[in-house]
Scaffold this motif. Structure first.
Motif, PDB file in Angstrom:
ATOM      1  N   ALA A  28       0.819  -1.210   0.000  1.00 17.98           N
ATOM      2  CA  ALA A  28       0.000   0.000   0.000  1.00 17.98           C
ATOM      3  C   ALA A  28       0.854   1.262   0.000  1.00 17.98           C
ATOM      4  CB  ALA A  28      -0.925   0.007   1.211  1.00 17.98           C
ATOM      5  N   GLU A  29       0.311   2.319  -0.598  1.00 22.52           N
ATOM      6  CA  GLU A  29       0.928   3.641  -0.590  1.00 22.52           C
ATOM      7  C   GLU A  29      -0.160   4.654  -0.287  1.00 22.52           C
ATOM      8  OE1 GLU A  29       2.990   4.276  -4.249  1.00 22.52           O
ATOM      9  OE2 GLU A  29       4.472   2.747  -3.802  1.00 22.52           O
ATOM     10  N   ALA A  30       0.233   5.770   0.340  1.00 26.53           N
ATOM     11  CA  ALA A  30      -0.753   6.784   0.714  1.00 26.53           C
ATOM     12  C   ALA A  30      -0.043   8.104   0.975  1.00 26.53           C
ATOM     13  CB  ALA A  30      -1.500   6.333   1.969  1.00 26.53           C
ATOM     14  N   PRO A  44       4.372  11.409   1.157  1.00 21.38           N
ATOM     15  CA  PRO A  44       4.112  10.087   0.581  1.00 21.38           C
ATOM     16  C   PRO A  44       4.691   9.012   1.510  1.00 21.38           C
ATOM     17  CG  PRO A  44       5.060  11.562  -1.052  1.00 21.38           C
ATOM     18  CD  PRO A  44       5.193  12.237   0.282  1.00 21.38           C
ATOM     19  N   VAL A  45       3.885   8.011   1.817  1.00 23.34           N
ATOM     20  CA  VAL A  45       4.321   6.907   2.676  1.00 23.34           C
ATOM     21  C   VAL A  45       3.973   5.590   1.999  1.00 23.34           C
ATOM     22  CG1 VAL A  45       4.174   8.162   4.873  1.00 23.34           C
ATOM     23  CG2 VAL A  45       2.143   7.020   3.991  1.00 23.34           C
ATOM     24  N   SER A  46       4.675   4.564   2.402  1.00 25.81           N
ATOM     25  CA  SER A  46       4.382   3.233   1.883  1.00 25.81           C
ATOM     26  C   SER A  46       4.443   2.231   3.022  1.00 25.81           C
ATOM     27  CB  SER A  46       5.350   2.857   0.762  1.00 25.81           C
ATOM     28  OG  SER A  46       6.675   2.929   1.213  1.00 25.81           O
ATOM     29  N   THR A  48       5.648  -0.599   5.163  1.00 23.57           N
ATOM     30  CA  THR A  48       6.983  -1.117   5.448  1.00 23.57           C
ATOM     31  C   THR A  48       6.860  -2.181   6.522  1.00 23.57           C
ATOM     32  OG1 THR A  48       7.947   1.038   4.942  1.00 23.57           O
ATOM     33  CG2 THR A  48       9.295  -0.481   6.224  1.00 23.57           C
ATOM     34  N   TYR A  55       2.871  -4.648   8.788  1.00 22.80           N
ATOM     35  CA  TYR A  55       3.297  -3.473   8.045  1.00 22.80           C
ATOM     36  C   TYR A  55       2.787  -2.196   8.704  1.00 22.80           C
ATOM     37  CZ  TYR A  55       4.693  -6.668   4.371  1.00 22.80           C
ATOM     38  OH  TYR A  55       5.318  -7.666   3.668  1.00 22.80           O
ATOM     39  N   TRP A  57       3.175   2.426   8.218  1.00 22.04           N
ATOM     40  CA  TRP A  57       3.405   3.480   7.239  1.00 22.04           C
ATOM     41  C   TRP A  57       4.747   4.150   7.472  1.00 22.04           C
ATOM     42  CZ3 TRP A  57       0.279   3.320   3.304  1.00 22.04           C
ATOM     43  CH2 TRP A  57      -1.018   2.869   3.467  1.00 22.04           C
ATOM     44  N   ARG A  58       5.560   4.315   6.389  1.00 20.34           N
ATOM     45  CA  ARG A  58       6.879   4.951   6.507  1.00 20.34           C
ATOM     46  C   ARG A  58       7.119   5.844   5.297  1.00 20.34           C
ATOM     47  NH1 ARG A  58      12.302   4.822   5.276  1.00 20.34           N
ATOM     48  NH2 ARG A  58      13.749   4.804   7.014  1.00 20.34           N
ATOM     49  N   GLY A  59       7.659   7.036   5.589  1.00 17.10           N
ATOM     50  CA  GLY A  59       8.027   7.962   4.522  1.00 17.10           C
ATOM     51  C   GLY A  59       9.330   8.650   4.869  1.00 17.10           C
TER      52      GLY A  59
END
Length: 112
Positions: A28-30, A44-46, A48, A55, A57-59
């Protein structure tokens, strides 16, 4: 929960790694919206992987990016899909990480 770290400082190209510990789906990306008294950052995070926990969220953001200043405001509100909104008091020591990370950046040297 939110974590901020400085990575790549030893190479003179520091980046702020921003992790929102909320469940994310693999692949996922957001956009992670962070709002503070000094503006709004849409990072932008994806998804990880974190150990066996799944998983999150990391940006990343270049430490010299002016948008990082939003992290230095009075209070923050942040939201990412599926993670709900979190409200944070001023970052205190974490704000020091943001400042030190930016200070570790080597100035750009024009090519000869």
């Amino acid at each position: 929960m939110l974590a901020i770290a400085c990575e790549g400082w030893e190479k003179g190209r520091p980046k702020l790694a921003i992790v929102r510990y909320a469940r994310a789906d693999k692949g996922a990306e957001a956009l992670f919206a962070i709002q503070g008294s000094k503006g709004i950052l849409r990072l932008p995070v994806s998804a990880t992987r974190v150990g066996d926990s799944g998983y999150v969220w990391r940006g990343e953001l270049d430490a010299r990016d002016a948008r990082a200043e939003v992290l230095l405001g009075n209070a923050l509100k942040a939201t990412v899909p599926g993670g709900g909104m979190i409200e944070l008091a001023p970052l205190g020591e974490a704000a020091g990480v943001v400042g030190e990370c930016a200070a570790a950046a080597k100035p750009d040297v024009p090519a000869a």
